[in-house]
Design a protein around this motif. Structure first.
Motif, PDB file in Angstrom:
ATOM      1  N   ASP A   1       0.547  -0.981  -0.253  1.00 47.16           N
ATOM      2  CA  ASP A   1       0.161   0.212  -0.071  1.00 47.16           C
ATOM      3  C   ASP A   1       0.845   1.003   0.147  1.00 47.16           C
ATOM      4  OD1 ASP A   1      -2.534  -1.065  -0.319  1.00 47.16           O
ATOM      5  OD2 ASP A   1      -2.906  -1.023   2.200  1.00 47.16           O
ATOM      6  N   ASP A   2       1.412   1.148   0.778  1.00 48.82           N
ATOM      7  CA  ASP A   2       2.867   2.864   0.364  1.00 48.82           C
ATOM      8  C   ASP A   2       3.558   2.538  -0.777  1.00 48.82           C
ATOM      9  OD1 ASP A   2       5.191   0.165   0.935  1.00 48.82           O
ATOM     10  OD2 ASP A   2       5.704   0.897   2.829  1.00 48.82           O
ATOM     11  N   ASN A   3       3.979   1.617  -1.539  1.00 48.75           N
ATOM     12  CA  ASN A   3       3.965   1.622  -3.057  1.00 48.75           C
ATOM     13  C   ASN A   3       5.394   1.018  -2.990  1.00 48.75           C
ATOM     14  OD1 ASN A   3       1.866   3.035  -4.372  1.00 48.75           O
ATOM     15  ND2 ASN A   3       1.988   5.058  -3.954  1.00 48.75           N
ATOM     16  N   SER A   4       5.927   0.791  -1.643  1.00 51.81           N
ATOM     17  CA  SER A   4       6.892  -0.113  -1.469  1.00 51.81           C
ATOM     18  C   SER A   4       6.885  -1.678  -2.479  1.00 51.81           C
ATOM     19  CB  SER A   4       7.230  -0.400  -0.489  1.00 51.81           C
ATOM     20  OG  SER A   4       6.358  -1.495   0.818  1.00 51.81           O
ATOM     21  N   LEU A   5       7.823  -2.541  -2.596  1.00 48.18           N
ATOM     22  CA  LEU A   5       7.629  -3.385  -4.185  1.00 48.18           C
ATOM     23  C   LEU A   5       7.835  -4.690  -2.536  1.00 48.18           C
ATOM     24  CD1 LEU A   5       9.667  -2.444  -7.144  1.00 48.18           C
ATOM     25  CD2 LEU A   5       6.934  -2.171  -6.263  1.00 48.18           C
ATOM     26  N   SER A   6       7.134  -5.342  -2.685  1.00 50.94           N
ATOM     27  CA  SER A   6       7.480  -6.837  -1.854  1.00 50.94           C
ATOM     28  C   SER A   6       8.004  -8.299  -2.626  1.00 50.94           C
ATOM     29  CB  SER A   6       5.636  -7.736  -1.863  1.00 50.94           C
ATOM     30  OG  SER A   6       5.900  -8.437  -0.742  1.00 50.94           O
ATOM     31  N   VAL A   7       7.483  -8.844  -3.479  1.00 50.16           N
ATOM     32  CA  VAL A   7       7.797 -10.088  -4.325  1.00 50.16           C
ATOM     33  C   VAL A   7       7.559  -9.803  -5.660  1.00 50.16           C
ATOM     34  CG1 VAL A   7       5.746 -11.341  -4.037  1.00 50.16           C
ATOM     35  CG2 VAL A   7       8.099 -12.921  -4.117  1.00 50.16           C
ATOM     36  N   LEU A   8       8.312 -10.116  -6.734  1.00 51.04           N
ATOM     37  CA  LEU A   8       7.389 -10.873  -7.962  1.00 51.04           C
ATOM     38  C   LEU A   8       8.150 -12.409  -8.431  1.00 51.04           C
ATOM     39  CD1 LEU A   8       7.707  -9.663 -11.018  1.00 51.04           C
ATOM     40  CD2 LEU A   8      11.045  -9.628 -10.885  1.00 51.04           C
ATOM     41  N   THR A   9       7.725 -12.851  -9.098  1.00 52.91           N
ATOM     42  CA  THR A   9       7.488 -14.452  -8.617  1.00 52.91           C
ATOM     43  C   THR A   9       6.429 -14.200 -10.682  1.00 52.91           C
ATOM     44  OG1 THR A   9       4.933 -14.165  -7.876  1.00 52.91           O
ATOM     45  CG2 THR A   9       6.854 -14.542  -6.829  1.00 52.91           C
ATOM     46  N   MET A  10       7.343 -15.751 -11.034  1.00 54.81           N
ATOM     47  CA  MET A  10       7.105 -16.115 -12.551  1.00 54.81           C
ATOM     48  C   MET A  10       6.180 -17.603 -11.783  1.00 54.81           C
ATOM     49  SD  MET A  10       9.166 -14.360 -13.792  1.00 54.81           S
ATOM     50  CE  MET A  10       8.120 -14.872 -15.732  1.00 54.81           C
ATOM     51  N   ARG A  11       4.840 -18.088 -12.624  1.00 55.02           N
ATOM     52  CA  ARG A  11       4.084 -18.628 -12.513  1.00 55.02           C
ATOM     53  C   ARG A  11       4.739 -20.333 -13.097  1.00 55.02           C
ATOM     54  NH1 ARG A  11      -2.138 -16.869 -12.208  1.00 55.02           N
ATOM     55  NH2 ARG A  11      -1.917 -14.889 -12.594  1.00 55.02           N
ATOM     56  N   ASN A  12       5.098 -20.268 -14.550  1.00 57.90           N
ATOM     57  CA  ASN A  12       5.707 -20.573 -14.824  1.00 57.90           C
ATOM     58  C   ASN A  12       6.799 -21.749 -14.136  1.00 57.90           C
ATOM     59  OD1 ASN A  12       3.069 -20.729 -16.210  1.00 57.90           O
ATOM     60  ND2 ASN A  12       3.719 -19.508 -17.714  1.00 57.90           N
ATOM     61  N   ILE A  13       7.668 -20.745 -14.236  1.00 57.89           N
ATOM     62  CA  ILE A  13       9.062 -21.746 -13.239  1.00 57.89           C
ATOM     63  C   ILE A  13       9.268 -21.006 -11.647  1.00 57.89           C
ATOM     64  CG2 ILE A  13      10.002 -21.237 -15.641  1.00 57.89           C
ATOM     65  CD1 ILE A  13      11.522 -19.533 -15.304  1.00 57.89           C
ATOM     66  N   ASP A  14       9.695 -21.709 -11.066  1.00 57.98           N
ATOM     67  CA  ASP A  14       9.844 -21.463  -9.330  1.00 57.98           C
ATOM     68  C   ASP A  14      11.046 -20.819  -9.522  1.00 57.98           C
ATOM     69  OD1 ASP A  14      10.748 -21.301  -7.032  1.00 57.98           O
ATOM     70  OD2 ASP A  14      11.114 -23.183  -6.692  1.00 57.98           O
ATOM     71  N   TYR A  15      11.316 -19.135  -9.838  1.00 57.04           N
ATOM     72  CA  TYR A  15      11.697 -17.918 -10.182  1.00 57.04           C
ATOM     73  C   TYR A  15      10.600 -17.020  -9.144  1.00 57.04           C
ATOM     74  CZ  TYR A  15      15.113 -14.587 -11.474  1.00 57.04           C
ATOM     75  OH  TYR A  15      15.923 -13.301 -12.119  1.00 57.04           O
ATOM     76  N   LYS A  16      11.749 -16.262  -8.233  1.00 55.34           N
ATOM     77  CA  LYS A  16      11.266 -15.097  -7.456  1.00 55.34           C
ATOM     78  C   LYS A  16      12.190 -14.523  -6.727  1.00 55.34           C
ATOM     79  CE  LYS A  16      10.291 -16.673  -2.440  1.00 55.34           C
ATOM     80  NZ  LYS A  16       9.614 -16.844  -1.855  1.00 55.34           N
ATOM     81  N   ILE A  17      11.680 -12.654  -6.869  1.00 55.54           N
ATOM     82  CA  ILE A  17      12.668 -11.825  -6.190  1.00 55.54           C
ATOM     83  C   ILE A  17      11.674 -11.575  -5.337  1.00 55.54           C
ATOM     84  CG2 ILE A  17      14.212  -9.936  -7.069  1.00 55.54           C
ATOM     85  CD1 ILE A  17      14.153 -10.153  -9.762  1.00 55.54           C
ATOM     86  N   GLU A  18      12.640 -11.374  -4.016  1.00 54.35           N
ATOM     87  CA  GLU A  18      11.708 -10.799  -2.678  1.00 54.35           C
ATOM     88  C   GLU A  18      12.522  -9.145  -2.333  1.00 54.35           C
ATOM     89  OE1 GLU A  18      11.472 -13.563   0.521  1.00 54.35           O
ATOM     90  OE2 GLU A  18      12.895 -14.683  -0.814  1.00 54.35           O
ATOM     91  N   PHE A  19      12.187  -8.627  -2.845  1.00 56.01           N
ATOM     92  CA  PHE A  19      12.383  -7.076  -1.769  1.00 56.01           C
ATOM     93  C   PHE A  19      12.164  -6.841  -0.550  1.00 56.01           C
ATOM     94  CE2 PHE A  19      10.488  -7.319  -6.432  1.00 56.01           C
ATOM     95  CZ  PHE A  19      11.368  -5.985  -6.655  1.00 56.01           C
ATOM     96  N   ILE A  20      13.292  -6.122   0.042  1.00 56.59           N
ATOM     97  CA  ILE A  20      13.963  -6.759   1.167  1.00 56.59           C
ATOM     98  C   ILE A  20      13.906  -5.483   1.928  1.00 56.59           C
ATOM     99  CG2 ILE A  20      15.351  -7.051   2.914  1.00 56.59           C
ATOM    100  CD1 ILE A  20      16.250  -9.787   1.277  1.00 56.59           C
ATOM    101  N   GLU A  21      13.271  -4.897   2.860  1.00 55.71           N
ATOM    102  CA  GLU A  21      13.084  -3.176   3.514  1.00 55.71           C
ATOM    103  C   GLU A  21      14.411  -3.263   4.613  1.00 55.71           C
ATOM    104  OE1 GLU A  21      10.238  -1.963   3.611  1.00 55.71           O
ATOM    105  OE2 GLU A  21       9.549  -2.613   2.163  1.00 55.71           O
TER     106      GLU A  21
END
Length: 159
Positions: free
Chosen positions: A139-159
């Motif tokens: 809600d504060d416009n910071s990013l949380s996580v980016l995931t790909m649907r079809n493969i096991d890949y994610k980028i977690e945004f760390i505060e």
């Protein structure tokens, strides 16, 4: 008449309701620590996104200190005194510099952005060269996580 009165009351109540439009802000520039996970492998890095490119500096694993810069067409690797440029179109699509660049490029240029209000933020969905993605923004416009649907890949945004 008894059946019509409740229907009219419901119609009047519903017509007074407005649909709220949400306008989250996607940053044009970004500097944040992230954790990239692909399958059983993960590493920490720092992402610096400008309007023209994305720089990823690895902060963990044996590749600590490796810097990758992607500008939409070329990918540059630098480590200590070594520097190498490669055409990004011929490189592994899981590279986080390429993924972040393509996701933000998609979000900032698509005419029919698929953004939904969710509990605690916003959810963006789209497609890049690696596949379908989901980006969650708080809600504060910071990013949380980016995931790909079809493969096991994610980028977690760390505060």
């Amino acid at each position: 008449m008894k059946k019509i009165a409740p229907l009219i009351l419901i119609f009047l109540l519903l017509s007074g309701c407005k649909v709220k439009n949400y306008t989250p802000e996607i940053p044009l520039t970004l500097e944040q620590n992230v954790r990239v996970t692909s399958g059983d492998f993960s590493y920490d890095c720092k992402i610096c996104k400008t309007e023209s490119d994305v720089t990823v500096t690895v902060n963990s694993t044996a590749a600590q200190g490796l810097t990758m810069v992607y500008d939409g067409s070329n990918l540059n690797f630098s480590f200590a005194d070594f520097s190498y440029d490669i055409n990004g179109k011929n490189f592994e699509r899981k590279n986080p510099a390429i993924v972040i660049y393509e996701v933000f490029d998609y979000i900032n240029t698509t005419e029919q952005l698929n953004a939904k209000k969710i509990d605690g933020g916003f959810k963006y969905e789209g497609k890049i060269s690696l596949g379908d993605f989901i980006l969650i923004q708080n809600d504060d416009n910071s990013l949380s996580v980016l995931t790909m649907r079809n493969i096991d890949y994610k980028i977690e945004f760390i505060e």
